[in-house]
Design a protein around this motif. Sequence first.
Motif, mmCIF file in Angstrom:
data_model
loop_
_atom_site.group_PDB
_atom_site.id
_atom_site.type_symbol
_atom_site.label_atom_id
_atom_site.label_comp_id
_atom_site.label_asym_id
_atom_site.label_seq_id
_atom_site.Cartn_x
_atom_site.Cartn_y
_atom_site.Cartn_z
ATOM 1 N N LYS A 83 28.101 -101.547 40.571
ATOM 2 C CA LYS A 83 27.758 -100.135 40.353
ATOM 3 C C LYS A 83 27.452 -99.443 41.681
ATOM 4 O O LYS A 83 26.448 -98.737 41.832
ATOM 5 C CB LYS A 83 26.578 -100.022 39.383
ATOM 6 C CG LYS A 83 26.888 -100.510 37.968
ATOM 7 C CD LYS A 83 25.679 -100.480 37.063
ATOM 8 C CE LYS A 83 24.733 -101.608 37.391
ATOM 9 N NZ LYS A 83 23.654 -101.794 36.410
ATOM 10 N N VAL A 94 26.081 -95.682 42.185
ATOM 11 C CA VAL A 94 24.748 -95.157 41.852
ATOM 12 C C VAL A 94 23.897 -94.945 43.098
ATOM 13 O O VAL A 94 22.837 -94.320 43.024
ATOM 14 C CB VAL A 94 23.995 -96.066 40.847
ATOM 15 C CG1 VAL A 94 24.798 -96.251 39.580
ATOM 16 C CG2 VAL A 94 23.637 -97.407 41.470
ATOM 17 N N ALA A 147 31.123 -90.653 32.702
ATOM 18 C CA ALA A 147 29.667 -90.659 32.878
ATOM 19 C C ALA A 147 29.182 -91.692 33.885
ATOM 20 O O ALA A 147 27.999 -91.721 34.208
ATOM 21 C CB ALA A 147 28.995 -90.925 31.523
ATOM 22 N N LEU A 148 30.091 -92.542 34.391
ATOM 23 C CA LEU A 148 29.726 -93.680 35.238
ATOM 24 C C LEU A 148 28.759 -94.599 34.498
ATOM 25 O O LEU A 148 27.677 -94.953 34.972
ATOM 26 C CB LEU A 148 29.139 -93.207 36.580
ATOM 27 C CG LEU A 148 30.113 -92.433 37.473
ATOM 28 C CD1 LEU A 148 29.410 -91.937 38.725
ATOM 29 C CD2 LEU A 148 31.331 -93.283 37.843
ATOM 30 N N PHE A 149 29.205 -95.002 33.317
ATOM 31 C CA PHE A 149 28.417 -95.828 32.394
ATOM 32 C C PHE A 149 28.980 -97.237 32.391
ATOM 33 O O PHE A 149 30.187 -97.434 32.212
ATOM 34 C CB PHE A 149 28.489 -95.215 30.995
ATOM 35 C CG PHE A 149 27.934 -96.084 29.890
ATOM 36 C CD1 PHE A 149 26.564 -96.190 29.690
ATOM 37 C CD2 PHE A 149 28.792 -96.778 29.044
ATOM 38 C CE1 PHE A 149 26.058 -96.974 28.662
ATOM 39 C CE2 PHE A 149 28.293 -97.565 28.015
ATOM 40 C CZ PHE A 149 26.921 -97.662 27.830
ATOM 41 N N CYS A 185 23.440 -91.163 30.571
ATOM 42 C CA CYS A 185 23.738 -91.260 32.000
ATOM 43 C C CYS A 185 23.244 -90.065 32.795
ATOM 44 O O CYS A 185 23.202 -90.119 34.024
ATOM 45 C CB CYS A 185 25.235 -91.475 32.210
ATOM 46 S SG CYS A 185 25.759 -93.140 31.728
ATOM 47 N N ARG A 189 21.966 -94.141 35.420
ATOM 48 C CA ARG A 189 23.286 -94.776 35.473
ATOM 49 C C ARG A 189 23.202 -96.243 35.861
ATOM 50 O O ARG A 189 24.224 -96.912 35.958
ATOM 51 C CB ARG A 189 24.185 -94.036 36.473
ATOM 52 C CG ARG A 189 24.607 -92.655 36.007
ATOM 53 C CD ARG A 189 25.351 -91.928 37.096
ATOM 54 N NE ARG A 189 25.889 -90.662 36.609
ATOM 55 C CZ ARG A 189 26.413 -89.719 37.385
ATOM 56 N NH1 ARG A 189 26.461 -89.920 38.704
ATOM 57 N NH2 ARG A 189 26.884 -88.608 36.866
#
Length: 351
Positions: free
Chosen positions: A138, A141, A282-284, A311, A315
């Motif tokens: 991730k 983030v 949503a960058l989920f 999100c 996130r």
Amino acid sequence: MLMAPKILECTLRDGSYVIDFQFSTAETFRIARRLDELGFPFIEAGHGIGLGASERGMGTAAATDEEYMIAASKAVTHGKWGMFCIPGIARLSDLDLALRYNMGFVRVGSDVSDVEETKPFIEKARGEGIFVFANLMKSYVSEPDYFSRQAAKCIEYGAQCIYIVDSAGGMLPADIGRYIDALRNLMPDVEIGFHGHNNLGMAVANALYCAEQGVTVVDTSLQGFGRSAGNTPTEHFVAALVRAGYQPPFDPIDVMQAGEELIRPLIRVAGCSSLDITAGLALFHSSYMKRVLATAKQHRVDPRRLILALCERDRVNAPIELIEQAAREVAAAHLPMSTLLSQQYFGEEQK
């Protein structure tokens, strides 16, 4: 001809999510052998979540870590084979077992804020002569400057390549460029890898951008077989490299044939999943998807709107309490329920 990046082929690892981690040892041997014969320098195998995941109750794979190690070590004789390792799920003793079977590389994964947890694993693996990738999950983030400072710690521990990881499949080339620039500004000679997902259909474009930026290693999987919307398809990327003037050390037709024979028969889902697209938007991280779907059903809200609401708040993590709060707010907005097809999501490696 331009120099192509090396490909880390992760069909057997990330692809295992699609089939609930049920690659058999025979399939592992057959696919790894084929990939090795095709010339892929890095071949990743084992449980999708990594070493120790079955024992930790994070999805029981068809074989033990040791059985996968045996199969991979017998199959791969030209390149290197390796596995994924998340500290806290994996134990240091798992690396001792890997040494018994001459594992060539390990990918040590952590959230960007938690790289200190990787130190003993990186040091141990490097000390034993295993090539070490640091996989900063991730990546998006964190701001690029913070990301690069955390990556520098991994290099200090002994990591030999830093991965920018688009876990949600929502990054764009310009986003990736900011992280590449930050890494090189701090560490001009750093080796960089890229692991992308295809939630917004950008995986090949992102991988090709990385090639243009001189990234050392790019992950792909046959037929894009992988978690959520899948990974960068090996066949697409190899063909795109050729079209862009690179000279990858593979025959594109032979690579396509391997995907047709070995992986395409396993594919059961067609079309674009709007849940996966929403995850990219949503960058989920899709390892939280089962929690979201269950909460959405309980509160009778659209899970896609729930993902977006969640999100906006976080996130990185998705504790049940936060999902519940977001669901109540979506319900209070009286947004209509919609019909959608959902697929099974396996694996919950995130905290």
